[in-house]
Scaffold this motif. Structure first.
Motif, PDB file in Angstrom:
ATOM      1  N   VAL A  82      29.520  11.492   8.071  1.00 41.97           N
ATOM      2  CA  VAL A  82      28.681  12.685   7.907  1.00 41.97           C
ATOM      3  C   VAL A  82      27.824  12.544   6.655  1.00 41.97           C
ATOM      4  CG1 VAL A  82      28.689  15.153   7.366  1.00 41.97           C
ATOM      5  CG2 VAL A  82      30.226  14.260   9.126  1.00 41.97           C
ATOM      6  N   PHE A  83      26.535  12.824   6.822  1.00 35.32           N
ATOM      7  CA  PHE A  83      25.629  12.927   5.679  1.00 35.32           C
ATOM      8  C   PHE A  83      25.369  14.403   5.416  1.00 35.32           C
ATOM      9  CE2 PHE A  83      21.321  13.665   4.090  1.00 35.32           C
ATOM     10  CZ  PHE A  83      21.366  12.950   2.897  1.00 35.32           C
ATOM     11  N   VAL A  84      25.520  14.819   4.174  1.00 38.33           N
ATOM     12  CA  VAL A  84      25.280  16.212   3.790  1.00 38.33           C
ATOM     13  C   VAL A  84      23.862  16.345   3.278  1.00 38.33           C
ATOM     14  CG1 VAL A  84      25.950  18.075   2.234  1.00 38.33           C
ATOM     15  CG2 VAL A  84      27.702  16.620   3.277  1.00 38.33           C
ATOM     16  N   GLY A  85      23.098  17.199   3.920  1.00 32.32           N
ATOM     17  CA  GLY A  85      21.675  17.314   3.641  1.00 32.32           C
ATOM     18  C   GLY A  85      21.321  18.119   2.415  1.00 32.32           C
ATOM     19  N   LEU A 100      21.595   4.495   0.496  1.00 33.05           N
ATOM     20  CA  LEU A 100      22.112   5.216   1.663  1.00 33.05           C
ATOM     21  C   LEU A 100      22.359   4.245   2.810  1.00 33.05           C
ATOM     22  CD1 LEU A 100      22.741   7.812   3.276  1.00 33.05           C
ATOM     23  CD2 LEU A 100      20.290   7.974   3.785  1.00 33.05           C
ATOM     24  N   THR A 101      21.398   3.378   3.079  1.00 32.79           N
ATOM     25  CA  THR A 101      21.556   2.390   4.148  1.00 32.79           C
ATOM     26  C   THR A 101      22.742   1.475   3.876  1.00 32.79           C
ATOM     27  OG1 THR A 101      19.168   2.428   4.565  1.00 32.79           O
ATOM     28  CG2 THR A 101      20.409   0.555   5.433  1.00 32.79           C
ATOM     29  N   SER A 102      22.866   1.026   2.637  1.00 37.08           N
ATOM     30  CA  SER A 102      23.953   0.120   2.266  1.00 37.08           C
ATOM     31  C   SER A 102      25.315   0.763   2.477  1.00 37.08           C
ATOM     32  CB  SER A 102      23.786  -0.314   0.807  1.00 37.08           C
ATOM     33  OG  SER A 102      24.882  -1.105   0.388  1.00 37.08           O
ATOM     34  N   VAL A 103      25.467   2.000   2.031  1.00 33.56           N
ATOM     35  CA  VAL A 103      26.754   2.695   2.154  1.00 33.56           C
ATOM     36  C   VAL A 103      27.081   2.979   3.617  1.00 33.56           C
ATOM     37  CG1 VAL A 103      27.941   4.885   1.676  1.00 33.56           C
ATOM     38  CG2 VAL A 103      26.745   3.677  -0.160  1.00 33.56           C
ATOM     39  N   LEU A 105      34.381  13.197  -4.714  1.00 31.12           N
ATOM     40  CA  LEU A 105      34.105  11.885  -5.294  1.00 31.12           C
ATOM     41  C   LEU A 105      35.313  11.372  -6.079  1.00 31.12           C
ATOM     42  CD1 LEU A 105      30.444  12.468  -6.554  1.00 31.12           C
ATOM     43  CD2 LEU A 105      31.141  10.943  -4.703  1.00 31.12           C
ATOM     44  N   ARG A 106      35.907  12.255  -6.847  1.00 27.50           N
ATOM     45  CA  ARG A 106      37.044  11.849  -7.679  1.00 27.50           C
ATOM     46  C   ARG A 106      38.223  11.377  -6.833  1.00 27.50           C
ATOM     47  NH1 ARG A 106      37.378  16.195 -10.410  1.00 27.50           N
ATOM     48  NH2 ARG A 106      39.021  17.212  -9.213  1.00 27.50           N
ATOM     49  N   GLU A 107      38.445  12.034  -5.696  1.00 29.84           N
ATOM     50  CA  GLU A 107      39.596  11.705  -4.845  1.00 29.84           C
ATOM     51  C   GLU A 107      39.272  10.649  -3.789  1.00 29.84           C
ATOM     52  OE1 GLU A 107      42.564  12.748  -5.569  1.00 29.84           O
ATOM     53  OE2 GLU A 107      41.732  13.929  -7.226  1.00 29.84           O
ATOM     54  N   GLY A 108      38.035  10.170  -3.781  1.00 30.32           N
ATOM     55  CA  GLY A 108      37.682   9.104  -2.857  1.00 30.32           C
ATOM     56  C   GLY A 108      37.357   9.549  -1.451  1.00 30.32           C
ATOM     57  N   GLY A 109      37.011  10.835  -1.273  1.00 30.44           N
ATOM     58  CA  GLY A 109      36.668  11.332   0.050  1.00 30.44           C
ATOM     59  C   GLY A 109      35.181  11.339   0.332  1.00 30.44           C
ATOM     60  N   ALA A 110      34.385  10.946  -0.652  1.00 32.53           N
ATOM     61  CA  ALA A 110      32.928  10.987  -0.492  1.00 32.53           C
ATOM     62  C   ALA A 110      32.293   9.843  -1.258  1.00 32.53           C
ATOM     63  CB  ALA A 110      32.371  12.323  -0.972  1.00 32.53           C
ATOM     64  N   ARG A 111      31.077   9.509  -0.858  1.00 27.94           N
ATOM     65  CA  ARG A 111      30.231   8.546  -1.567  1.00 27.94           C
ATOM     66  C   ARG A 111      28.911   9.239  -1.903  1.00 27.94           C
ATOM     67  NH1 ARG A 111      31.263   3.063  -0.272  1.00 27.94           N
ATOM     68  NH2 ARG A 111      33.514   2.780   0.018  1.00 27.94           N
ATOM     69  N   GLN A 112      28.414   8.971  -3.096  1.00 26.92           N
ATOM     70  CA  GLN A 112      27.124   9.521  -3.517  1.00 26.92           C
ATOM     71  C   GLN A 112      26.123   8.388  -3.655  1.00 26.92           C
ATOM     72  OE1 GLN A 112      27.181  11.881  -7.169  1.00 26.92           O
ATOM     73  NE2 GLN A 112      25.614  13.209  -6.284  1.00 26.92           N
ATOM     74  N   VAL A 113      24.937   8.593  -3.078  1.00 23.92           N
ATOM     75  CA  VAL A 113      23.898   7.569  -3.125  1.00 23.92           C
ATOM     76  C   VAL A 113      22.706   8.100  -3.908  1.00 23.92           C
ATOM     77  CG1 VAL A 113      24.649   6.577  -0.930  1.00 23.92           C
ATOM     78  CG2 VAL A 113      22.839   8.316  -0.940  1.00 23.92           C
ATOM     79  N   SER A 114      21.952   7.182  -4.479  1.00 24.62           N
ATOM     80  CA  SER A 114      20.831   7.590  -5.330  1.00 24.62           C
ATOM     81  C   SER A 114      19.494   7.559  -4.610  1.00 24.62           C
ATOM     82  CB  SER A 114      20.764   6.693  -6.573  1.00 24.62           C
ATOM     83  OG  SER A 114      20.617   5.328  -6.195  1.00 24.62           O
ATOM     84  N   PRO A 129      34.533  10.961   6.517  1.00 23.31           N
ATOM     85  CA  PRO A 129      33.969  10.415   5.287  1.00 23.31           C
ATOM     86  C   PRO A 129      32.594  11.030   5.045  1.00 23.31           C
ATOM     87  CG  PRO A 129      33.826   8.796   7.054  1.00 23.31           C
ATOM     88  CD  PRO A 129      34.619   9.950   7.592  1.00 23.31           C
ATOM     89  N   VAL A 130      32.381  11.509   3.827  1.00 21.94           N
ATOM     90  CA  VAL A 130      31.185  12.275   3.506  1.00 21.94           C
ATOM     91  C   VAL A 130      30.273  11.453   2.591  1.00 21.94           C
ATOM     92  CG1 VAL A 130      30.316  14.387   2.434  1.00 21.94           C
ATOM     93  CG2 VAL A 130      32.462  14.434   3.726  1.00 21.94           C
ATOM     94  N   VAL A 131      28.980  11.500   2.899  1.00 23.14           N
ATOM     95  CA  VAL A 131      27.965  10.833   2.083  1.00 23.14           C
ATOM     96  C   VAL A 131      26.924  11.866   1.702  1.00 23.14           C
ATOM     97  CG1 VAL A 131      26.248   8.983   1.983  1.00 23.14           C
ATOM     98  CG2 VAL A 131      28.352   8.651   3.309  1.00 23.14           C
ATOM     99  N   PHE A 132      26.504  11.865   0.450  1.00 25.11           N
ATOM    100  CA  PHE A 132      25.424  12.764   0.039  1.00 25.11           C
ATOM    101  C   PHE A 132      24.591  12.102  -1.045  1.00 25.11           C
ATOM    102  CE2 PHE A 132      29.516  14.488  -1.607  1.00 25.11           C
ATOM    103  CZ  PHE A 132      29.422  14.083  -2.933  1.00 25.11           C
ATOM    104  N   GLY A 133      23.422  12.701  -1.284  1.00 22.92           N
ATOM    105  CA  GLY A 133      22.476  12.173  -2.246  1.00 22.92           C
ATOM    106  C   GLY A 133      22.787  12.602  -3.667  1.00 22.92           C
TER     107      GLY A 133
END
Length: 440
Positions: A332-335, A387-390, A373-382, A355-359
């Motif tokens: 899931v990407f969070v907009g 975003l593509t890499s993750v 992020l701290r617990e490892g349930g999400a990834r943050q991209v810049s 698994p959650v991804v956001f900007g």
């Protein structure tokens, strides 16, 4: 300034006068701005007025769909605790109003009036609520003034202040301090939010950190049936992965579509569902995507017996379905997070063990994002490249997806309890008010 709050009337009249030409032009060009206008001017239908006159009322205000979704647990709790009262729910947006009319716990949905004192006073007297409960930080000065002038206790629940909002309010502290001190209670999402309200001049004894009620989202114990339903509807094959982009904002849809297209060109069997934050943007999104790639498919026009192009993004152009559709996702990407708009809710997909991804911009949900992020349930991209890499990394490892999903779900479980803490504060006041109304 005096606690009479008189100064908000000329300020709001001036504000509406300045905005009138713009909104007048929009009303001429779009139904969106005409719908509900009569109610915003307090011309409410007789059926609504009759309903409100039958029993005591509790008034909850939620500006739009997101706030109303967050309030569903509170609405259910209030309905169960106070069956002798109607639940009157006001919204500002048309999408919020549509959802309010679908909810079983809502007895009387209506549009919030324009924040002009005579209109607010008329609405308050019509509803005559035992209490007014405002979700998040909807500080409508004349509404609060009219309610408290009538002796109605007003609560701000799930309250938060973003960095930008706090800075703006702080510069106008002399105006907002008397307003905040009209509130019976401020139940903040975090210690930091509570501290900020106190710095703005709110009475410290009336401010408490209760937590974020959005963590009260129902956690499914077995989402297999829900997942099967949505993947069947979206025609996702067993060997395909699904990226759901929730609550996207302008500019993010095209970026995500390009990202998924590049991933497919690399041999990654990924599909895309886009749920825009504002569903009324669907025609413009459809036009933008069509001009750059395959024409998207509207969820409202899906016919299960008619095969879809797997390269076509699906636009979720319906209201209230995103929370369930997350069951079908693999990622899931969070907009509203790639653009500088503060981000949207990452808690719902986390509850589904996704698994959650956001900007980089998650200021509106800074605490939830930080915990994930701290617990490892999400990834943050810049940026788009990261975003593509993750996304490629997650799509190529089911183990990583599963581990992140479980960690995300655990964050939601650990942070539940805000609803009960909030209810424990407002319930005695409501009970007292309802008891007073019974007395001759």
């Amino acid at each position: 300034m005096s606690d009479s709050l008189w100064y908000w009337s000329p300020l709001m009249y001036a504000g509406y006068a300045a905005a009138a030409p713009l909104f007048g032009a929009r009303m001429l060009s779009s139904d969106k701005y005409r719908i509900g206008l009569s109610q915003r001017l307090t011309f409410y239908p007789s059926g609504l007025q009759d309903k409100l006159a039958q029993k005591p009322n509790l008034w909850l205000h939620a500006v739009s769909v997101g706030e109303l979704q967050a309030a569903r647990g509170m609405l259910s709790t209030l309905s169960e605790a106070f069956p002798q009262a109607n639940l009157a729910v006001s919204t500002v947006t048309n999408t919020g109003q549509s959802l309010a009319r679908q909810l079983d716990d809502v007895d009387a949905p209506f549009y919030l009036p324009l924040d002009l004192y005579p209109l607010c006073r008329r609405a308050v007297r019509m509803v005559n609520p035992a209490a007014l409960i405002i979700m998040e930080t909807e500080l409508w000065p004349n509404l609060i003034r009219a309610a408290t002038d009538e002796g109605v206790p007003v609560f701000l629940i799930n309250a938060r202040l973003s960095d930008k909002s706090f800075g703006n309010y702080l510069r106008a502290r002399v105006l907002f301090q008397p307003l905040l001190n009209r509130l019976q209670g401020i139940l903040a999402q975090s210690d930091e939010d509570a501290r900020r309200f106190i710095l703005l001049g709110a009475n410290q004894e009336r401010v408490a950190s209760a937590g974020n009620v959005k963590f009260e989202v129902s956690i499914p114990e077995d989402g297999a049936n829900e997942r099967t339903h949505w993947r069947s509807l979206f025609q996702i094959e067993d060997d395909e992965l699904l990226l759901i982009a929730g609550s996207t904002f302008d500019g993010e849809e095209a970026l995500l579509a390009q990202t998924v297209r590049a991933m497919r060109n690399k041999g990654i069997p990924i599909r895309l569902v886009i749920a825009p934050r504002h569903v009324e943007r669907t025609p413009s999104i459809e036009q933008e995507l069509t001009s750059t790639q395959t024409k998207p498919v509207l969820r409202s026009k899906i016919i299960e017996s008619q095969p879809m192009n797997p390269e076509a993004p699906i636009l979720l152009d319906t209201i209230g379905e995103l929370g369930r559709a997350y069951a079908a996702a693999d990622v899931v990407f969070v907009g509203k997070s790639i653009c500088s708009r503060g981000g949207q809710n990452p808690i719902e997909p986390a509850a589904w063990s996704k698994p959650v991804v956001f900007g980089p911009n998650m200021q509106n949900f800074r605490d939830a994002a930080a915990m994930l992020l701290r617990e490892g349930g999400a990834r943050q991209v810049s940026d788009a490249r990261q975003l593509t890499s993750v996304l490629c990394e997650l799509c190529q490892s089911e183990d990583i997806r599963n581990e992140m999903g479980e960690r995300a779900r655990q964050v939601v479980k650990t942070n539940r309890g805000a609803l009960q803490r909030t209810f424990d504060v407002i319930a005695p006041v409501i009970e007292s008010r309802l008891t007073e109304e019974k007395q001759p």
